[in-house]
Scaffold this motif. Structure first.
Motif, PDB file in Angstrom:
ATOM      1  N   ARG A   1       0.813  -1.219   0.000  1.00 51.46           N
ATOM      2  CA  ARG A   1       0.000   0.000   0.000  1.00 51.46           C
ATOM      3  C   ARG A   1       0.843   1.264   0.000  1.00 51.46           C
ATOM      4  O   ARG A   1       0.382   2.323  -0.424  1.00 51.46           O
ATOM      5  N   THR A   2       2.089   1.174   0.519  1.00 50.92           N
ATOM      6  CA  THR A   2       2.960   2.358   0.586  1.00 50.92           C
ATOM      7  C   THR A   2       4.372   1.942   0.192  1.00 50.92           C
ATOM      8  O   THR A   2       4.651   0.768  -0.100  1.00 50.92           O
ATOM      9  N   ASP A   3       5.301   2.912   0.233  1.00 54.44           N
ATOM     10  CA  ASP A   3       6.711   2.658  -0.086  1.00 54.44           C
ATOM     11  C   ASP A   3       7.574   2.558   1.157  1.00 54.44           C
ATOM     12  O   ASP A   3       8.807   2.616   1.061  1.00 54.44           O
ATOM     13  N   HIS A   4       6.985   2.403   2.340  1.00 55.97           N
ATOM     14  CA  HIS A   4       7.744   2.318   3.589  1.00 55.97           C
ATOM     15  C   HIS A   4       7.782   0.864   4.041  1.00 55.97           C
ATOM     16  O   HIS A   4       6.732   0.242   4.241  1.00 55.97           O
ATOM     17  N   PHE A   5       9.026   0.329   4.210  1.00 59.38           N
ATOM     18  CA  PHE A   5       9.188  -1.081   4.536  1.00 59.38           C
ATOM     19  C   PHE A   5      10.144  -1.253   5.709  1.00 59.38           C
ATOM     20  O   PHE A   5      11.038  -0.423   5.946  1.00 59.38           O
ATOM     21  N   ALA A   6       9.923  -2.347   6.435  1.00 58.56           N
ATOM     22  CA  ALA A   6      10.836  -2.777   7.501  1.00 58.56           C
ATOM     23  C   ALA A   6      10.872  -4.296   7.483  1.00 58.56           C
ATOM     24  O   ALA A   6       9.972  -4.957   6.961  1.00 58.56           O
ATOM     25  N   VAL A   7      11.924  -4.858   8.053  1.00 58.02           N
ATOM     26  CA  VAL A   7      12.115  -6.311   8.075  1.00 58.02           C
ATOM     27  C   VAL A   7      12.237  -6.769   9.517  1.00 58.02           C
ATOM     28  O   VAL A   7      12.953  -6.154  10.328  1.00 58.02           O
ATOM     29  N   LEU A   8      11.533  -7.874   9.837  1.00 58.77           N
ATOM     30  CA  LEU A   8      11.605  -8.511  11.152  1.00 58.77           C
ATOM     31  C   LEU A   8      12.131  -9.926  10.979  1.00 58.77           C
ATOM     32  O   LEU A   8      11.750 -10.633  10.037  1.00 58.77           O
TER      33      LEU A   8
END
Length: 759
Positions: free
Chosen positions: A407-414
């Motif tokens: 939905r957006t261009d903001h990502f993080a990894v867990l």
């Protein structure tokens, strides 16, 4: 479908007719219920009308009786009456005439009373509005009957009367009629001997006329009884009442009930007067009231028959109309060659079987597509995390092709590191499936998250909305805490999560993955934690903080036997090494530097006696994975060095101390508080010195290692007996199963769970 003989009852048409017939039965049943309720309402209204009618009679009669008693009270205090009663001589004729006129006036204003009689005991005469006669003459004219003798008359008028209503025979137009009369002794004050008696016969004709003007009275009977259960007034002159009816009326209170009267079922209503104590009874034949209910019953039956006739016609019409679409559906499905003939099925069963087979085929195809898509998504996510995406195709188009909605261009990894609460993790794939699904349910309400497996490690790509970029970490921490609590209690699993910082664009997901991997190293150093963020442990540019000057200060402390200061300095270095802003590599170098500085302080004459291949201090130090392990190994080296430096103590005091220590450890290894310091206190020696003597006299490894090895050997025996890992760790003296698993793996090379499986 063709109906065979006897199959009509299994067809849909029959079911439609039957269901519509059941629906038709509903208004029929309701009509029967309503009719029953109507009968109840009619009965209630009849009872209420009867009671209201009787109450009307009671109100009128009670009011007239009160006026009669009020009239008696007025006469009792009238001056002429008092003179008449007090006189014992012949009364003046003029006075008699005046009193007659006065009585006539009273009769003219009160038509409820028939006559007024004044009996004077001194004069033995009776005065009325018409005559003035001696008592016997008056009796012969007015009251003489076969059942009422002159003596009865004398006894009645001479007895003290408190004001009662009695039946007296009274001559009326040549006939003797028993008339209710009010009788009262005068004066009204209670005295031993009365001066006279007042008798007021009631106007029965007036009462009967009043009853005739009330509805339904002509169809039944009304009785008025005094407090002695004597009937004073009744509208049926020839009515004979059985003793049982008297008794029943006397025993019952007020109300309406059904009973047998004169051989007929009747509705009987009883009202009681609180003023006079009289009872008012109405008796009406029951069929009088059910005449109107019969009309209702006839109309109800006619309505039911009409309803059945119209309903049957409507049922046939709609059953035929609704069956036509079903026939068309059966015709469509019958064209399929896959449908077997088999046993006879009704239309619904045939359609249901056909639809279910079609849905099953569709679901099987969808499941295969979902499984294939899941494999492709995992492959795509894995390459995205590792930075191996196809450079010829934009990453956004690849995501759409794999049906991944960003939905957006903001990502993080867990990254998730899963362990079992009870020991070794047996099924990694199942554990990852449990954790990924539960965490997705918790986090999915606020963030978009997709899981995949990367080299046996559970990874998640989190897509963050722009309006939640400030609080997305708080959202994840709250949801992970809830998921951790649920998974730990329900599935006996625990996990540690490391997370990256927020990155912009799909091409930076690989950078977020690298940040999560770097945070992984700090998970090893910092120990167990629910969530570790890269931004919280990101190393800064730091210098090598254990300088040459610090090294010289530590050496001087050891040379000056200031071991407590040296130990405090080492502890400060360890604490500073594990600060979040320190580089992991620099921290390891500093701790190795401290260890080599301590080893350099071992005297030359003692170095030859050290079993370096067994001790291997640097290798053990490098194998540490947590802050606590680093601290324990450094302090063990420190204790060895201090023991050697304190070797100048008297050795004779400690002859045979090694065997005593072995015996003490064998007896107390299950004590969680057992340590080198506790053993030193037991034998009144310093921890360093008792450890040195133990090593010199027994040839064993260090005392700390001997305690751990003794516990491990005892644990191995318990594990072979089938004891659980949690219980074994408690019985051999470890503070937690986690510490037991770590120490067991350190000395045996495998976990306790693996050891049980191998054995």
């Amino acid at each position: 479908m063709n109906w065979g003989r006897g199959n009509f009852t299994r067809s849909v048409a029959f079911r439609l007719i039957l269901s519509y017939a059941v629906i038709l039965c509903i208004p029929v049943i309701l009509s029967v219920i309503i009719y029953g309720q109507t009968r109840g309402i009619v009965k209630y209204e009849i009872e209420r009308a009867s009671s209201a009618m009787l109450q009307q009679v009671r109100y009128i009669v009670d009011g007239e009786l009160l006026q009669t008693e009020s009239l008696a009270a007025q006469l009792a205090i009238h001056s002429d009456v008092r003179r008449l009663l007090a006189s014992d001589a012949k009364v003046n004729a003029y006075n008699i005439y005046g009193m007659k006129q006065e009585l006539n006036k009273l009769l003219s204003v009160n038509d409820f009373i028939k006559e007024i009689y004044l009996y004077s005991k001194p004069l033995q005469s009776v005065l009325s509005s018409e005559t003035y006669l001696k008592e016997q003459s008056f009796y012969e004219i007015k009251h003489q009957t076969h059942n009422f003798a002159y003596e009865d008359w004398l006894e009645l008028i001479n007895r003290y009367q408190t004001g009662e209503y009695v039946l007296l025979p009274l001559e009326n137009q040549g006939k003797i009629i028993y008339t209710p009369s009010y009788i009262r002794s005068l004066p009204m004050q209670a005295t031993a001997d009365s001066a006279g008696t007042l008798i007021i016969p009631l106007n029965v004709e007036k009462i009967m006329t009043m009853l005739e003007n009330i509805d339904w009275v002509e169809q039944g009977q009304v009785f008025i009884m005094n407090s002695n259960d004597q009937i004073l007034i009744q509208n049926a002159e020839e009515s004979q009442i059985s003793p049982s009816s008297y008794q029943e009326w006397s025993d019952r209170g007020t109300g309406t009930f059904t009973g047998i009267f004169q051989g007929m079922e009747s509705m009987i209503t009883i009202e009681s007067s609180a003023t006079t104590g009289w009872k008012y009874i109405s008796v009406f034949p029951i069929e009088v009231f059910w005449e109107r209910a019969g009309v209702i019953q006839t109309m109800n039956v006619f309505g039911l028959l009409l309803c059945l006739a119209i309903g049957g016609t409507v049922i046939y019409y709609f059953a035929r109309k609704n069956y036509d679409p079903i026939k068309q559906l059966v015709s469509v499905f019958s064209r399929s060659s896959s449908q077997g003939t088999g046993a006879y099925l009704d239309e619904y069963s045939f359609i249901r079987r056909s639809v279910l087979e079609t849905i099953q085929e569709r679901d099987d195809m969808n499941n295969k597509n979902v499984q294939q898509l899941r494999v492709l998504q995992d492959y795509y996510l894995g390459r995205l995390l590792k930075g191996q995406g196809d450079r010829n195709v934009p990453l956004a188009e690849l995501a759409k092709a794999h049906k991944l909605s960003w939905r957006t261009d903001h990502f993080a990894v867990l990254l998730f590191y899963i362990e079992s609460v009870e020991g070794e993790l047996k099924d990694l794939a199942l554990s990852q499936f449990i954790v990924s699904n539960i965490v997705k349910d918790m986090v999915g309400d606020r963030l978009t998250i997709h899981f995949t497996d990367v080299d046996g490690m559970l990874a998640a790509v989190v897509n963050v909305d722009p309006d939640r970029t400030q609080q997305w970490k708080d959202d994840i921490e709250d949801n992970l805490a809830q998921a951790y609590e649920f998974i730990t209690v329900r599935y006996k699993l625990r996990f540690t999560t490391v997370g990256s910082e927020l990155q912009t664009g799909l091409d930076h997901v690989h950078l977020a993955f690298l940040q999560a991997l770097e945070a992984q190293e700090y998970r090893i150093v910092l120990g167990e934690s629910l969530l570790i963020w890269y931004g919280n442990i990101k190393p800064t540019e730091s210098s090598y903080f254990f300088t040459v000057n610090d090294q010289m200060i530590l050496i001087n402390f050891l040379k000056a036997d200031e071991f407590e200061k040296a130990k405090q300095m080492i502890d400060n270095v360890i604490q500073e090494a594990f600060q979040r802003d320190r580089s992991h590599e620099i921290a390891r170098c500093v701790l190795l530097d401290v260890a080599t500085t301590l080893i350099k302080m071992i005297p030359d004459q003692d170095q030859a006696g050290i079993a370096w291949d067994e001790w291997r201090p640097l290798k053990r130090l490098l194998s540490c994975s947590t802050k606590l392990e680093f601290q324990q190994e450094l302090f063990d080296i420190f204790d060895r060095v201090c023991t050697l430096l304190r070797s100048r103590q008297n050795g004779q005091m400690s002859v045979g101390i090694g065997e005593k220590v072995i015996e003490f450890v064998q007896e107390n290894y299950s004590d969680k508080n057992l340590s080198v310091s506790l053993i030193g206190d037991q034998f009144r020696l310093s921890p360093q010195y008792v450890s040195r003597l133990f090593r010199e006299q027994t040839g064993q490894v260090g005392l700390h290692d001997y305690i751990s090895q003794t516990r491990i050997e005892a644990a191995k025996a318990l594990l072979l007996e089938g004891t659980s890992i949690e219980e074994t760790s408690a019985r051999v003296g470890f503070a937690s199963s986690h510490a037991f698993i770590r120490v067991f793996k350190k000395y045996e090379g495998i976990t306790p769970g693996k050891y049980k499986t191998i054995q």
